[in-house]
Design a protein around this motif. Structure first.
Motif: not given
Length: 103
Positions: A24-30
């Motif tokens: 499980x991963x969560x990535x953030x694209x600012x």
């Protein structure tokens, strides 16, 4: 980095019980303030496991905290685990799981 971003990252340092989910991963694209979550489901009854997650008290507390730090793309969504989904499903367009590729 905003206070919400810092708190969101801090909260995710501690994870919840296993529901047949791995990687499980969560990535953030600012630039777009976009969160992208992916995971592998390893169980044999996806709907049952997702229902167990929705009914888990700790998960519901988690959603109450983290949903306030996000906006949903789904019209009418009021929070995770409700009738209108909070997260938006997207179609996978490519996957490579290793091995050799021949052109």
């Amino acid at each position: 980095m905003s206070d919400h971003q810092k708190e969101y990252k801090r909260l995710h340092a501690n994870v919840w019980p296993d529901y047949h989910i791995s990687d499980y991963s969560i990535s953030h694209y600012p630039p777009l303030q976009l969160l992208i979550a992916t995971f592998k489901y390893t169980g044999d009854d996806y709907e049952k496991d997702m229902e167990a997650i929705r009914e888990d008290e700790e998960t519901r507390k988690w959603w109450e905290i983290t949903d306030r730090m996000q906006e949903s793309f789904n019209d009418g969504a009021t929070g995770s685990g409700k009738e209108i989904p909070w997260w938006t499903d997207v179609d996978e367009v490519f996957r490579f799981e290793g091995g050799s590729a021949t052109l």
